[in-house]
Motif scaffolding. Structure first.
Motif, PDB file in Angstrom:
ATOM      1  N   ASP A  31      78.555 -29.252 -72.189  1.00 37.14           N
ATOM      2  CA  ASP A  31      78.364 -30.211 -71.205  1.00 37.14           C
ATOM      3  C   ASP A  31      78.868 -29.220 -69.921  1.00 37.14           C
ATOM      4  OD1 ASP A  31      77.655 -31.790 -73.322  1.00 37.14           O
ATOM      5  OD2 ASP A  31      79.580 -32.574 -73.241  1.00 37.14           O
ATOM      6  N   TYR A  32      78.566 -30.216 -68.673  1.00 32.16           N
ATOM      7  CA  TYR A  32      78.829 -29.827 -67.744  1.00 32.16           C
ATOM      8  C   TYR A  32      79.179 -30.698 -66.607  1.00 32.16           C
ATOM      9  CZ  TYR A  32      77.489 -27.969 -62.935  1.00 32.16           C
ATOM     10  OH  TYR A  32      77.405 -27.902 -61.476  1.00 32.16           O
ATOM     11  N   ALA A  33      80.281 -30.380 -65.686  1.00 32.07           N
ATOM     12  CA  ALA A  33      80.710 -31.345 -64.389  1.00 32.07           C
ATOM     13  C   ALA A  33      80.695 -30.314 -63.477  1.00 32.07           C
ATOM     14  CB  ALA A  33      81.880 -31.680 -64.977  1.00 32.07           C
ATOM     15  N   SER A  34      80.438 -30.753 -62.109  1.00 29.27           N
ATOM     16  CA  SER A  34      80.248 -29.944 -60.942  1.00 29.27           C
ATOM     17  C   SER A  34      81.424 -29.975 -60.254  1.00 29.27           C
ATOM     18  CB  SER A  34      79.067 -30.519 -59.917  1.00 29.27           C
ATOM     19  OG  SER A  34      79.024 -31.661 -59.611  1.00 29.27           O
ATOM     20  N   ASN A  35      82.410 -30.808 -60.554  1.00 27.46           N
ATOM     21  CA  ASN A  35      83.613 -30.984 -59.552  1.00 27.46           C
ATOM     22  C   ASN A  35      84.965 -31.332 -60.556  1.00 27.46           C
ATOM     23  OD1 ASN A  35      84.209 -34.062 -59.621  1.00 27.46           O
ATOM     24  ND2 ASN A  35      82.048 -34.102 -59.146  1.00 27.46           N
ATOM     25  N   GLY A  36      86.073 -31.515 -60.211  1.00 24.07           N
ATOM     26  CA  GLY A  36      87.181 -31.480 -60.928  1.00 24.07           C
ATOM     27  C   GLY A  36      87.390 -32.809 -61.308  1.00 24.07           C
ATOM     28  N   VAL A  37      87.095 -33.820 -60.628  1.00 20.83           N
ATOM     29  CA  VAL A  37      87.234 -35.426 -61.051  1.00 20.83           C
ATOM     30  C   VAL A  37      86.131 -35.690 -62.316  1.00 20.83           C
ATOM     31  CG1 VAL A  37      86.791 -37.914 -60.268  1.00 20.83           C
ATOM     32  CG2 VAL A  37      88.016 -35.948 -58.762  1.00 20.83           C
ATOM     33  N   ALA A  38      84.939 -35.444 -62.142  1.00 28.12           N
ATOM     34  CA  ALA A  38      84.027 -35.291 -63.048  1.00 28.12           C
ATOM     35  C   ALA A  38      84.382 -34.667 -64.596  1.00 28.12           C
ATOM     36  CB  ALA A  38      82.616 -35.063 -62.687  1.00 28.12           C
ATOM     37  N   GLY A  39      84.987 -33.595 -64.096  1.00 29.11           N
ATOM     38  CA  GLY A  39      85.487 -32.644 -65.365  1.00 29.11           C
ATOM     39  C   GLY A  39      86.645 -33.382 -66.290  1.00 29.11           C
ATOM     40  N   LEU A  40      87.531 -34.065 -65.356  1.00 29.65           N
ATOM     41  CA  LEU A  40      88.694 -34.761 -66.223  1.00 29.65           C
ATOM     42  C   LEU A  40      88.104 -36.197 -66.802  1.00 29.65           C
ATOM     43  CD1 LEU A  40      91.508 -34.928 -63.683  1.00 29.65           C
ATOM     44  CD2 LEU A  40      91.653 -33.821 -65.950  1.00 29.65           C
ATOM     45  N   GLU A  41      87.054 -36.459 -66.381  1.00 29.11           N
ATOM     46  CA  GLU A  41      86.462 -37.942 -66.871  1.00 29.11           C
ATOM     47  C   GLU A  41      85.855 -37.406 -68.117  1.00 29.11           C
ATOM     48  OE1 GLU A  41      85.293 -41.755 -67.418  1.00 29.11           O
ATOM     49  OE2 GLU A  41      86.629 -41.122 -66.086  1.00 29.11           O
ATOM     50  N   LEU A  42      85.013 -36.360 -68.276  1.00 27.84           N
ATOM     51  CA  LEU A  42      84.509 -35.867 -69.380  1.00 27.84           C
ATOM     52  C   LEU A  42      85.579 -35.365 -70.504  1.00 27.84           C
ATOM     53  CD1 LEU A  42      81.345 -33.839 -68.183  1.00 27.84           C
ATOM     54  CD2 LEU A  42      81.402 -36.102 -69.534  1.00 27.84           C
ATOM     55  N   MET A  43      86.789 -34.877 -69.986  1.00 27.81           N
ATOM     56  CA  MET A  43      87.634 -34.610 -70.861  1.00 27.81           C
ATOM     57  C   MET A  43      88.166 -35.761 -71.709  1.00 27.81           C
ATOM     58  SD  MET A  43      87.953 -31.268 -71.167  1.00 27.81           S
ATOM     59  CE  MET A  43      89.579 -31.018 -71.678  1.00 27.81           C
ATOM     60  N   SER A  44      88.327 -36.705 -70.774  1.00 33.58           N
ATOM     61  CA  SER A  44      88.840 -37.937 -71.394  1.00 33.58           C
ATOM     62  C   SER A  44      87.953 -38.751 -72.671  1.00 33.58           C
ATOM     63  CB  SER A  44      89.352 -39.139 -70.391  1.00 33.58           C
ATOM     64  OG  SER A  44      88.121 -39.462 -69.694  1.00 33.58           O
ATOM     65  N   GLN A  45      86.731 -38.458 -72.270  1.00 34.57           N
ATOM     66  CA  GLN A  45      85.813 -39.020 -73.173  1.00 34.57           C
ATOM     67  C   GLN A  45      85.368 -38.322 -74.451  1.00 34.57           C
ATOM     68  OE1 GLN A  45      82.445 -39.913 -70.525  1.00 34.57           O
ATOM     69  NE2 GLN A  45      83.792 -41.483 -69.518  1.00 34.57           N
ATOM     70  N   HIS A  46      85.426 -37.041 -74.583  1.00 34.20           N
ATOM     71  CA  HIS A  46      85.087 -36.129 -75.545  1.00 34.20           C
ATOM     72  C   HIS A  46      85.926 -35.403 -75.848  1.00 34.20           C
ATOM     73  CE1 HIS A  46      81.226 -37.759 -74.810  1.00 34.20           C
ATOM     74  NE2 HIS A  46      81.143 -37.491 -73.364  1.00 34.20           N
ATOM     75  N   HIS A  47      85.778 -34.732 -77.101  1.00 35.27           N
ATOM     76  CA  HIS A  47      86.602 -33.328 -77.626  1.00 35.27           C
ATOM     77  C   HIS A  47      85.869 -32.181 -77.480  1.00 35.27           C
ATOM     78  CE1 HIS A  47      88.871 -30.976 -80.245  1.00 35.27           C
ATOM     79  NE2 HIS A  47      87.790 -30.265 -80.779  1.00 35.27           N
ATOM     80  N   TYR A  48      86.545 -31.214 -76.758  1.00 35.96           N
ATOM     81  CA  TYR A  48      85.930 -29.941 -76.648  1.00 35.96           C
ATOM     82  C   TYR A  48      86.842 -28.755 -77.214  1.00 35.96           C
ATOM     83  CZ  TYR A  48      83.123 -32.077 -73.040  1.00 35.96           C
ATOM     84  OH  TYR A  48      82.046 -33.245 -72.453  1.00 35.96           O
ATOM     85  N   ASP A  49      86.121 -27.723 -77.823  1.00 37.85           N
ATOM     86  CA  ASP A  49      86.803 -26.506 -78.444  1.00 37.85           C
ATOM     87  C   ASP A  49      87.521 -25.675 -77.253  1.00 37.85           C
ATOM     88  OD1 ASP A  49      86.161 -26.913 -81.282  1.00 37.85           O
ATOM     89  OD2 ASP A  49      84.092 -26.686 -80.387  1.00 37.85           O
ATOM     90  N   THR A  50      87.034 -25.508 -76.111  1.00 39.20           N
ATOM     91  CA  THR A  50      87.493 -24.764 -74.992  1.00 39.20           C
ATOM     92  C   THR A  50      86.822 -25.555 -73.736  1.00 39.20           C
ATOM     93  OG1 THR A  50      87.270 -22.734 -76.322  1.00 39.20           O
ATOM     94  CG2 THR A  50      87.409 -22.471 -74.254  1.00 39.20           C
ATOM     95  N   LEU A  51      87.683 -25.653 -72.720  1.00 39.29           N
ATOM     96  CA  LEU A  51      87.401 -25.995 -71.282  1.00 39.29           C
ATOM     97  C   LEU A  51      87.149 -24.633 -70.515  1.00 39.29           C
ATOM     98  CD1 LEU A  51      87.099 -27.719 -68.913  1.00 39.29           C
ATOM     99  CD2 LEU A  51      89.393 -27.809 -68.748  1.00 39.29           C
ATOM    100  N   LEU A  52      85.919 -24.359 -69.946  1.00 34.11           N
ATOM    101  CA  LEU A  52      85.665 -23.358 -68.899  1.00 34.11           C
ATOM    102  C   LEU A  52      85.810 -23.891 -67.575  1.00 34.11           C
ATOM    103  CD1 LEU A  52      82.590 -21.737 -70.606  1.00 34.11           C
ATOM    104  CD2 LEU A  52      85.036 -21.210 -70.959  1.00 34.11           C
ATOM    105  N   LEU A  53      86.851 -23.351 -66.867  1.00 34.21           N
ATOM    106  CA  LEU A  53      87.402 -24.145 -65.488  1.00 34.21           C
ATOM    107  C   LEU A  53      87.329 -23.349 -64.282  1.00 34.21           C
ATOM    108  CD1 LEU A  53      88.482 -26.916 -64.416  1.00 34.21           C
ATOM    109  CD2 LEU A  53      90.727 -25.900 -65.093  1.00 34.21           C
ATOM    110  N   ASP A  54      86.224 -23.391 -63.398  1.00 35.20           N
ATOM    111  CA  ASP A  54      86.623 -22.883 -62.170  1.00 35.20           C
ATOM    112  C   ASP A  54      87.656 -23.236 -61.112  1.00 35.20           C
ATOM    113  OD1 ASP A  54      85.424 -20.996 -60.031  1.00 35.20           O
ATOM    114  OD2 ASP A  54      84.302 -22.645 -59.132  1.00 35.20           O
TER     115      ASP A  54
END
Length: 229
Positions: free
Chosen positions: A29-52
């Motif tokens: 999955d993809y997010a282009s900014n930190g706020v959108a990234g946090l939102e996706l993290m709150s909604q889904h389970h991920y095995d790993t987060l790749l964070l710029d």
């Protein structure tokens, strides 16, 4: 199939990474900014987060800190063009698990993602189960908002169980977490488990510490009408 979240503002790089990871049977999955990234993290389970590190709206360090403060133990791989040791230290202090400096080889990224996905992060600073909350930064423990005091051994025991929750931790794993290879007499763990139950369960209606026959022990919330395992 592994599932990762990529938070990266360089869309060309993001597209390349997403396509390559798909070839390696890793869904992204993809997010282009930190706020959108946090939102996706709150909604889904991920095995790993790749964070710029350098992100619009909310930078990578802040995203990392907020996730760890909230008790999220998703492994985080920080992607950045900064290669100075101070930058890496800041990342680890914020709660990242690994660091990859741009430009990097795609295969190295895949190897690190697969390695991180096999475990949960040890960087999380807040552990919880039901109404029990352990703050590792402030060294506080509460249940239903009431403070609970534990001995250093009791604290280590509970932290080990909470990090694995709701999975079972074997007697051997608990003994090694407490004493390493210098395990005392066989009754020591039994005594510490009794004291832990007395502290976190006895004053409350619902037990959280459960003995799992022939397997070990677990911290978990179970149905009130279900018999203890």
């Amino acid at each position: 199939m592994l599932t990762v979240l990529l938070v990266e503002d360089d869309r060309d790089l993001a597209d390349t990474l997403i396509q390559y990871l798909a070839l390696e049977d890793i869904s992204c999955d993809y997010a282009s900014n930190g706020v959108a990234g946090l939102e996706l993290m709150s909604q889904h389970h991920y095995d790993t987060l790749l964070l710029d590190l350098n992100l619009p709206r909310l930078d990578g360090l802040s995203v990392c800190q907020r996730l760890r403060t909230a008790g999220d133990d998703t492994p985080i791989l920080m992607l950045t063009a900064r290669d100075q040791i101070n930058d890496k230290l800041l990342g680890f202090d914020a709660g990242t698990d690994d660091y990859l400096v741009k430009p990097f080889e795609m295969q190295e990224l895949v190897v690190r993602v697969r390695a991180l996905a096999k475990r949960r992060s040890g960087q999380v600073r807040k552990l919880s189960c039901g109404d029990l909350s352990m703050d590792l930064t402030n060294k506080t423990l509460t249940r239903q908002g009431q403070p609970i005091k534990l001995s250093p051994t009791g604290w280590t025991l509970l932290e080990t169980l909470l990090r694995a929750s709701p999975s079972v931790v074997s007697r051997k794993q608990l003994e090694q977490a407490l004493w390493g290879d210098e395990i005392p007499d066989s009754n020591s763990l039994k005594v510490h488990l009794f004291n832990l139950r007395k502290a976190i369960d006895m004053p409350f209606k619902t037990p959280l510490l459960h003995t799992v026959a022939r397997q070990g022990f677990a911290i978990k919330v179970i149905d009130a009408h279900k018999e203890n395992e």
